[in-house]
Design a protein around this motif. Structure first.
Motif, mmCIF file in Angstrom:
data_model
loop_
_atom_site.group_PDB
_atom_site.id
_atom_site.type_symbol
_atom_site.label_atom_id
_atom_site.label_comp_id
_atom_site.label_asym_id
_atom_site.label_seq_id
_atom_site.Cartn_x
_atom_site.Cartn_y
_atom_site.Cartn_z
ATOM 1 N N ARG A 305 0.850 -1.197 0.000
ATOM 2 C CA ARG A 305 0.000 0.000 0.000
ATOM 3 C C ARG A 305 0.883 1.243 0.000
ATOM 4 N N GLU A 306 0.651 2.111 -0.974
ATOM 5 C CA GLU A 306 1.450 3.338 -1.058
ATOM 6 C C GLU A 306 0.879 4.388 -0.118
ATOM 7 N N VAL A 307 1.773 4.985 0.674
ATOM 8 C CA VAL A 307 1.387 6.021 1.637
ATOM 9 C C VAL A 307 1.870 7.359 1.114
ATOM 10 N N ASN A 308 0.966 8.322 0.988
ATOM 11 C CA ASN A 308 1.323 9.636 0.453
ATOM 12 C C ASN A 308 1.550 10.673 1.536
ATOM 13 N N ASN A 309 1.394 10.269 2.787
ATOM 14 C CA ASN A 309 1.529 11.212 3.901
ATOM 15 C C ASN A 309 2.152 10.468 5.080
ATOM 16 N N LEU A 310 3.404 10.779 5.409
ATOM 17 C CA LEU A 310 4.080 10.079 6.507
ATOM 18 C C LEU A 310 3.364 10.273 7.839
ATOM 19 N N GLY A 311 2.611 11.339 7.976
ATOM 20 C CA GLY A 311 1.904 11.601 9.228
ATOM 21 C C GLY A 311 0.691 10.723 9.439
ATOM 22 N N GLU A 312 0.253 9.997 8.387
ATOM 23 C CA GLU A 312 -0.961 9.180 8.509
ATOM 24 C C GLU A 312 -0.665 7.709 8.782
ATOM 25 N N ILE A 313 0.600 7.345 8.933
ATOM 26 C CA ILE A 313 0.960 5.950 9.187
ATOM 27 C C ILE A 313 0.555 5.558 10.598
ATOM 28 N N GLU A 314 -0.007 4.346 10.746
ATOM 29 C CA GLU A 314 -0.483 3.876 12.047
ATOM 30 C C GLU A 314 0.360 2.707 12.547
ATOM 31 N N ASP A 315 0.369 2.549 13.853
ATOM 32 C CA ASP A 315 1.109 1.455 14.494
ATOM 33 C C ASP A 315 0.616 0.101 13.972
ATOM 34 N N GLY A 316 1.571 -0.784 13.642
ATOM 35 C CA GLY A 316 1.226 -2.142 13.244
ATOM 36 C C GLY A 316 1.020 -2.332 11.753
ATOM 37 N N GLU A 317 1.024 -1.258 10.977
ATOM 38 C CA GLU A 317 0.835 -1.403 9.525
ATOM 39 C C GLU A 317 2.057 -2.065 8.895
ATOM 40 N N ARG A 318 1.801 -2.894 7.869
ATOM 41 C CA ARG A 318 2.876 -3.583 7.156
ATOM 42 C C ARG A 318 2.701 -3.400 5.654
ATOM 43 N N ASN A 319 3.708 -3.879 4.903
ATOM 44 C CA ASN A 319 3.646 -3.879 3.439
ATOM 45 C C ASN A 319 3.402 -2.487 2.878
ATOM 46 N N LEU A 320 4.108 -1.488 3.433
ATOM 47 C CA LEU A 320 3.908 -0.100 3.024
ATOM 48 C C LEU A 320 4.951 0.318 1.989
ATOM 49 N N ILE A 321 4.548 1.249 1.111
ATOM 50 C CA ILE A 321 5.463 1.964 0.227
ATOM 51 C C ILE A 321 5.453 3.427 0.659
ATOM 52 N N VAL A 322 6.619 3.987 0.992
ATOM 53 C CA VAL A 322 6.698 5.385 1.408
ATOM 54 C C VAL A 322 7.839 6.058 0.646
ATOM 55 N N MET A 323 7.730 7.362 0.473
ATOM 56 C CA MET A 323 8.781 8.145 -0.163
ATOM 57 C C MET A 323 9.104 9.338 0.715
ATOM 58 N N GLY A 324 10.365 9.740 0.733
ATOM 59 C CA GLY A 324 10.747 10.879 1.535
ATOM 60 C C GLY A 324 12.170 11.316 1.268
ATOM 61 N N LYS A 325 12.494 12.502 1.762
ATOM 62 C CA LYS A 325 13.849 13.042 1.659
ATOM 63 C C LYS A 325 14.600 12.713 2.946
ATOM 64 N N ILE A 326 15.829 12.184 2.806
ATOM 65 C CA ILE A 326 16.642 11.877 3.984
ATOM 66 C C ILE A 326 17.128 13.181 4.598
ATOM 67 N N VAL A 327 16.824 13.391 5.863
ATOM 68 C CA VAL A 327 17.278 14.597 6.559
ATOM 69 C C VAL A 327 18.305 14.272 7.639
ATOM 70 N N LEU A 328 18.484 12.975 7.933
ATOM 71 C CA LEU A 328 19.444 12.590 8.968
ATOM 72 C C LEU A 328 19.897 11.163 8.707
ATOM 73 N N VAL A 329 21.208 10.918 8.755
ATOM 74 C CA VAL A 329 21.770 9.575 8.627
ATOM 75 C C VAL A 329 22.437 9.223 9.954
ATOM 76 N N GLY A 330 21.962 8.162 10.607
ATOM 77 C CA GLY A 330 22.486 7.776 11.913
ATOM 78 C C GLY A 330 23.684 6.851 11.810
ATOM 79 N N ASN A 331 24.040 6.263 12.946
ATOM 80 C CA ASN A 331 25.197 5.377 13.023
ATOM 81 C C ASN A 331 24.832 3.943 12.648
ATOM 82 N N LYS A 332 25.862 3.179 12.293
ATOM 83 C CA LYS A 332 25.718 1.734 12.057
ATOM 84 C C LYS A 332 26.304 1.002 13.255
ATOM 85 N N ASN A 333 25.581 0.008 13.774
ATOM 86 C CA ASN A 333 26.073 -0.801 14.889
ATOM 87 C C ASN A 333 25.974 -2.275 14.533
ATOM 88 N N SER A 334 26.895 -3.064 15.053
ATOM 89 C CA SER A 334 26.891 -4.512 14.788
ATOM 90 C C SER A 334 26.534 -5.270 16.053
#
Length: 701
Positions: A305-334
């Motif tokens: 299911r394609e989501v056009n608004n990141l603010g409308e996503i609900e807890d527990g939803e799966r199989n989503l398609i989302v698009m967005g601009k990366i504003v922050l890249v965090g760390n990698k941990n092993s």
């Protein structure tokens, strides 16, 4: 040559006298040996049980010529040499322990039922293996001969096997039909797992869509070897995973992809992928016919299911398609899991409506360096989950997910969101990319923390917002410089921050690499008490009120009666940052932290209760140390007791219909069908009704 001592079921004194005569030891020496055995086994056996151990140590095989055949409801404390028949309703995991002499012991419990009642039976040391040797499973009918009865937890009668006890598997159909069938947990659709608490049992009817061919061996905390494997399952409502541990991995051998099965009494748990299931020692697999499930197409990417608004996503939803601009890249941990090194990392993306944190797993995390700020990405087949720690809905990118760079042909402006200026009272859930005006009330020293071989620094400040609501600013490492030059009393406009509303702690504002800080005007007076600890320790900060007069964000003191308790919520948290661990192993007390990778964990508990003061009823939540003090057990002890008793309210039932004084902060819970006020408890104490009566009577003097 082994001596055989045949005796009637006489009292302990008579048996000791007979054993002393046959062994040439005095009665005093025999009693000392019995006491030593009890001490060695940490009081886990009574004198009768220890007697048989001593007899065995002396090379004397004690047999009993008279046995008591009774039903479960007729058992009473102190009975010995009992013979009893019953059906196995549950088989609990084996627990190991260390005796005072340094040797290792083990115990395994089963629940036995007949038509009238049930009883827990303890198998010690070598007797544990008999359950496997004789292929005793959930639903087996067995006969136990020469077992002892005694009072156990909550004064309930329990049975214990001795060295002389005998267990037989009953196959006689005429006997078996007299025992009730084993009740199983209710059946549920996989899409409804998100509504269930961790730790409860559930049954499902599903199709097996994939299976790990490899059973992985790993080393447990105690040095012993463990086994783990899993299957992925699907019904017409959703997908999930079932994990098999240790001996239960053998059950996987008979399972094939496309099989339709009933899995009963699975344990519900959480991971970053959502709710998942664990196969218990008392769980059962049964192949069934179900045309609807047989015809389900196995396609991990189906029904995206394609989501056009990141603010409308609900807890527990799966199989989503989302698009967005990366504003922050965090760390990698092993971290190490199932004998191999794995990775976890995170991004933050935004569209015009909202910002969301994204957790990356596996290859996505391992290659996190290829993701850059301002890259526009398309995420496919991702899931959403409410984080217990951050209190925001986060996205998870797993093995079946894809991330595609779609920057070409897209405009950055289309993903720029208007910075919303908010007050703390406006923020109902943790949100990124916010703007807020604050006035600094206190600045703390920079704190240094050692984490995963790295030295981290954090600067905290207390503040008031434009409505004089208190909160806390946190800045880590390189971000400290953005706020360190400001002083107490300065008013600031903070843009592009994450705001977490007040809950167990004060509201917080997190500074990140995209945050900008400007001086501004904010005409508010800073009162004397600001920090959460000062507010909570200052008795004048809590306002005495009634439940029908609560206002959100206020600190209140109320008195009332606990009229209901819900099942406690247990979770394992990171020992470093207290976030909930994913993919945890109960045997190892370890799991995976989104920020720190493989970490040791600590069990924590949240109690949910209903308080009634005569004017209204309100849910209250009691956390961690306060909750443990209230129930008189630490989180792990409470969890184990509930599992042993199969009673989800065992730890909290004693609180019901008792009167308590509660101090805490009022929050608005927006996750149900409609918003409601909830008190997050800072302090709770029982009211002494006898003292209250004395005070009332003294008013007439």
């Amino acid at each position: 040559m082994e001596k055989i001592l045949n005796m009637l079921d006489d009292n302990l004194e008579d048996k000791v006298a007979i054993l002393a005569d046959k062994s040439k030891h005095s009665k005093e020496e025999i009693m000392k040996m019995i006491d030593d055995v009890i001490e060695e086994m940490d009081n886990m056996v009574d004198q009768n049980g220890a007697f048989y151990v001593v007899a065995g140590n002396l090379g004397i095989n004690v047999t009993v010529s008279k046995e008591k055949k009774i039903g479960i409801k007729d058992l009473s404390d102190g009975m010995s040499n009992v013979t009893i028949l019953g059906r196995v309703a549950k088989i609990f995991p084996t627990n190991t322990f260390s005796r005072k002499d340094g040797s290792q012991g083990k115990v395994k419990n089963i629940e036995l039922i007949d038509k009238d009642s049930s009883v827990r039976v303890a198998f010690w040391d070598n007797k544990v293996a008999e359950l496997e040797i004789k292929e005793i499973t959930n639903g087996s009918v067995i006969r136990l001969t020469n077992v002892n009865a005694k009072k156990g937890y909550q004064d309930k009668i329990e049975l214990s096997l001795t060295g002389q006890s005998v267990m037989d598997l009953i196959n006689d159909k005429n006997l078996i039909k007299d025992f009730p069938e084993v009740e199983v947990a209710s059946f549920a659709l996989l899409k409804n797992l998100k509504n269930l608490n961790d730790g409860v049992d559930v049954s499902v009817r599903v199709k097996i869509v994939s299976k790990r061919e490899k059973v992985t061996e790993f080393t447990k905390k105690d040095g012993s070897k463990g086994l783990v494997s899993s299957i992925n399952i699907m019904d017409d409502g959703g997908k999930s995973r079932v994990t098999f541990w240790d001996d239960n991995t053998l059950k996987l051998q008979k399972l094939k992809i496309n099989d339709v099965v009933e899995l009963t009494d699975l344990r519900v748990g959480s991971s970053d992928y959502g709710k998942e299931l664990t196969f218990n020692s008392y769980s059962i697999i049964k192949n069934v016919e179900d045309k609807k499930l047989e015809n389900i197409e196995i396609n991990e990417n189906q029904e995206l299911r394609e989501v056009n608004n990141l603010g409308e996503i609900e807890d527990g939803e799966r199989n989503l398609i989302v698009m967005g601009k990366i504003v922050l890249v965090g760390n990698k941990n092993s971290f190490d899991r199932d004998g191999e090194t794995r990775y976890v990392g995170n991004l933050t993306i935004q569209d015009k409506s909202f910002q969301r944190r994204v957790t990356l797993w596996g290859n996505h995390a391992e290659n996190i360096e290829k993701y850059k700020v301002d890259m526009i990405v398309k995420l496919e087949n991702v899931s959403a989950k409410l984080s217990d720690y951050s209190k925001e809905i986060e996205l998870s990118v797993g093995d079946y997910s894809t991330i595609t760079d779609i920057s070409k042909g897209e405009k950055l402006d289309d993903y720029d969101r208007e910075m919303k200026l908010v007050k703390l009272s406006d923020v109902k859930e943790a949100s990124n990319g916010m703007a807020i005006k604050v006035k600094i009330s206190r600045i703390y020293d920079v704190n240094t923390i050692e984490r995963d071989g790295r030295t981290l620094e954090v600067l905290n400040m207390s503040f008031l917002d434009s409505e004089a609501m208190p909160g806390r600013i946190a800045a880590w490492n390189d971000n400290i410089g953005k706020i360190s030059k400001y002083s107490e009393g300065d008013a600031l406009l903070l843009k592009n921050v994450k705001i977490t509303p007040a809950g167990e702690y004060d509201a917080s504002v997190s500074i990140n690499q995209n945050t900008t800080v400007e001086e501004t005007d904010l005409e508010i007076e800073i009162p004397v008490f600001q920090t959460a600890s000062e507010l909570q320790n200052n008795p004048n900060s809590y306002v005495k009120t009634s439940l029908n007069s609560l206002s959100v964000a206020s600190l209140v003191e109320v008195s009332g009666t606990i009229v209901k308790s819900y099942s406690p919520n247990f979770y394992m948290s990171c020992s470093d940052c207290r976030k909930k661990l994913n993919e945890y192993s109960e045997n190892e007390n370890k799991g995976v932290c989104n920020d720190h990778g493989d970490m040791s964990g600590r069990w924590r508990v949240i109690l949910s209760l209903v308080l009634d003061d005569g004017t209204d009823t309100v849910d209250i939540k009691v956390f961690d140390d306060v909750a443990e003090k209230l129930i008189g057990l630490d989180a792990l002890e409470a969890k184990m007791k509930m599992e042993e008793l199969s009673d989800q309210n065992a730890a909290t039932q004693k609180l019901v219909m008792k009167e308590f004084m509660v101090k805490g902060r009022v929050i608005e819970d927006t996750y149900g069908d409609e918003p409601k006020k909830v008190i997050n408890v800072n302090e709770i104490s029982i009211i002494d009704l006898s003292k209250k009566s004395d005070e009332f009577l003294s008013s007439f003097d």
